[in-house]
Design an enzyme around this catalytic site. Structure first.
Site, mmCIF file in Angstrom:
data_model
loop_
_atom_site.group_PDB
_atom_site.id
_atom_site.type_symbol
_atom_site.label_atom_id
_atom_site.label_comp_id
_atom_site.label_asym_id
_atom_site.label_seq_id
_atom_site.Cartn_x
_atom_site.Cartn_y
_atom_site.Cartn_z
ATOM 1 C CE1 TYR A 150 -2.201 3.250 2.739
ATOM 2 C CE2 TYR A 150 -3.532 2.725 0.820
ATOM 3 C CZ TYR A 150 -3.225 3.560 1.886
ATOM 4 O OH TYR A 150 -3.975 4.687 2.095
ATOM 5 C CG ASP A 245 5.953 3.575 0.249
ATOM 6 O OD1 ASP A 245 4.727 3.426 0.020
ATOM 7 O OD2 ASP A 245 6.376 4.227 1.231
ATOM 8 C CE LYS A 278 3.117 4.840 7.811
ATOM 9 N NZ LYS A 278 1.756 4.794 8.397
#
Ligand code: KE4
Length: 438
Positions: A150, A245, A278
């Site tokens: 994702y 990612d 994050k």
């Protein structure tokens, strides 16, 4: 055991009812709604260290940590102090600041593959911008992603695997026109033959291959070294950009991210571009994408690829992120964090084995995953063979015991520097009680 739901007079239940009247599903991000596991989401009242307290005042040991950012634990004093100081200087300017430069310098220092970067406000923005930049820089349209990975909710990346191998995907979401995903090829994670077939057929048209190097969105699945080596080789051979990612793994699994781990096994290994998020915001809205200077200089205002953001590089978020990154660099931080995380996964594995429950787990740094399966899955299809009702029973039993895991069997878990050996022991004991009663 039915999923635990807060008693009807619980403030969690009352708040969930109020929230659902005004916010779709009562949440501002779907996974928080407990739809996969059933029951009533816990509304967080406050958090500190390794814990949070819900609207009824019940304490939980927090293994989500905001889905990765809270690697120091909630409310680290150095981070709180930095944010308090920053807000007194102003919340947002829409103009450049020194702190954005300092944060960029810190990331470039810690992630050698990044020569230049841009700050944005979410992981979705970072990966969406990377796709546009890769397409602009290469003049190509096709992209490769992997089933189970994702990368946020931008249209081109909301794609599920096609029926056959190496087919172009179909949208996973309503509202995404098929023509938007016609250039997105979805492959099976860790499937080298399929990867080679895809490049043999489409290689000259591929702008980039985007991958979670450790896939935290299918719980915890590692890309094998041979597979990652082939990703690197084929991208180089065909002139496609290899994009890591690392929104979840960046500064979470190691100071240099997952790419620094692959560089230990594959001499000279570097991705061409990296998305971060994050941890670099320390819990505030902050993400980034970066790569080689040649590619990054294709971005506006220098180059033809447009990308922008009102709150990009926000001065309060950069203060929070910088304070977090400085704490991570203290000697022994990752060694201690990795050991603490491993003590959790090994304790859970031992408890399940003693009860004869199929269970396996893996971890890297402060990120972990566990499966009610006998062996560690290598791809999404295998992850999804998990007995979902069994997971949900485990999840709710732990919730009732004050242990908060991700409310979905395909999500990773996170340990912070604030989790103590006692927290881990209590967590393992709670699981052992559950397993023994099976
Ligand atoms: P955000 O747009 O949610 O900041 O980041 C998107 C994203 C991109 N890349 C990776 C590898 C990610 O894990 C994420 C977001 N992760 C999810 C957890 N699986 C965030 C939780 C949520 O969606 O509420």
């Amino acid at each position: 055991m039915a999923p635990s739901t807060s008693p009807d007079n619980s403030r969690n239940t009352l708040l969930f009812e109020r929230a659902r009247a005004l916010i779709p599903g009562g949440v501002n991000s779907p996974v928080r709604a407990f739809k996969a596991v059933g029951g009533t989401p816990r509304f967080v009242q406050r958090a500190q260290g390794a814990y949070f307290w819900d609207a009824d005042g019940k304490r939980y040991i927090d293994y989500i940590g905001s889905w990765g950012p809270m690697i120091l634990g909630h409310g680290h004093p150095a981070v709180v102090e930095a944010v308090q100081k920053a807000v007194l200087e102003g919340f947002s300017y829409g103009a450049p600041t020194e702190r954005e430069v300092e944060l960029a310098e810190e990331i470039v220092k810690l992630v050698p593959s990044i020569e230049m970067l841009r700050l944005v406000s979410s992981g979705t923005e970072a990966t969406m911008s990377v796709i546009r930049l890769a397409r602009g820089a290469t003049g190509r349209s096709k992209i490769i992603k992997f089933e189970g990975c994702y990368h946020g909710h931008s249209d081109a990346l909301l794609v599920k695997a096609g029926s056959g191998l190496a087919t172009f995907g179909s949208p996973t979401s309503a509202g995404v026109p098929p023509e938007v995903v016609q250039h997105t090829l979805v492959l099976e994670y860790n499937h080298i033959a399929q990867l080679e077939e895809a490049f043999a057929v489409h290689g000259k048209d591929i702008a980039c291959l985007m991958i979670e190097p450790i896939a935290g969105n299918m719980n915890f699945v590692r890309a094998s070294v041979p597979f990652m080596k082939r990703c690197r080789e084929l991208c180089t051979q065909y002139g496609a950009l290899l994009v890591f990612d690392e929104v979840m793994t960046g500064f979470r699994v190691a100071l240099g991210g997952a790419q620094s781990l692959f560089a230990r096994s594959i001499p000279g290994f570097k991705p061409d571009m990296t998305a971060l998020g994050k941890v670099i915001g320390g819990g505030m809205p902050m993400a980034a994408f970066g790569g080689t200077r040649a590619v990054m200089e294709q971005l506006a205002p220098l180059g033809p690829v447009y990308q922008a953001g009102t709150l990009s590089g926000n001065p309060v978020a950069t203060a929070c992120g910088l304070a977090t990154l400085r704490e991570l660099q203290k000697p022994g931080f990752y060694e201690a964090l990795g050991q603490r995380t491993r003590s959790l996964t090994s304790g859970l594995t031992k408890a399940a084995a003693q009860a004869g429950i199929p269970f396996c787990a893996d971890s890297e740094g402060g990120m972990f995953g566990f499966f009610l399966l006998g062996t560690l899955p290598q791809n999404y299809a295998t992850v999804m063979t998990t007995d979902s009702p069994a997971f949900n029973r485990f999840f709710h039993a732990m919730l009732d015991k004050g242990v908060y895991y991700a409310p979905a069997l395909y999500e990773a878990g996170f340990v912070s520097a604030a989790h103590t050996a006692e927290d881990i022991a209590a967590t393992v004991e709670a699981a052992a009680e559950f397993f023994a009663a099976r």
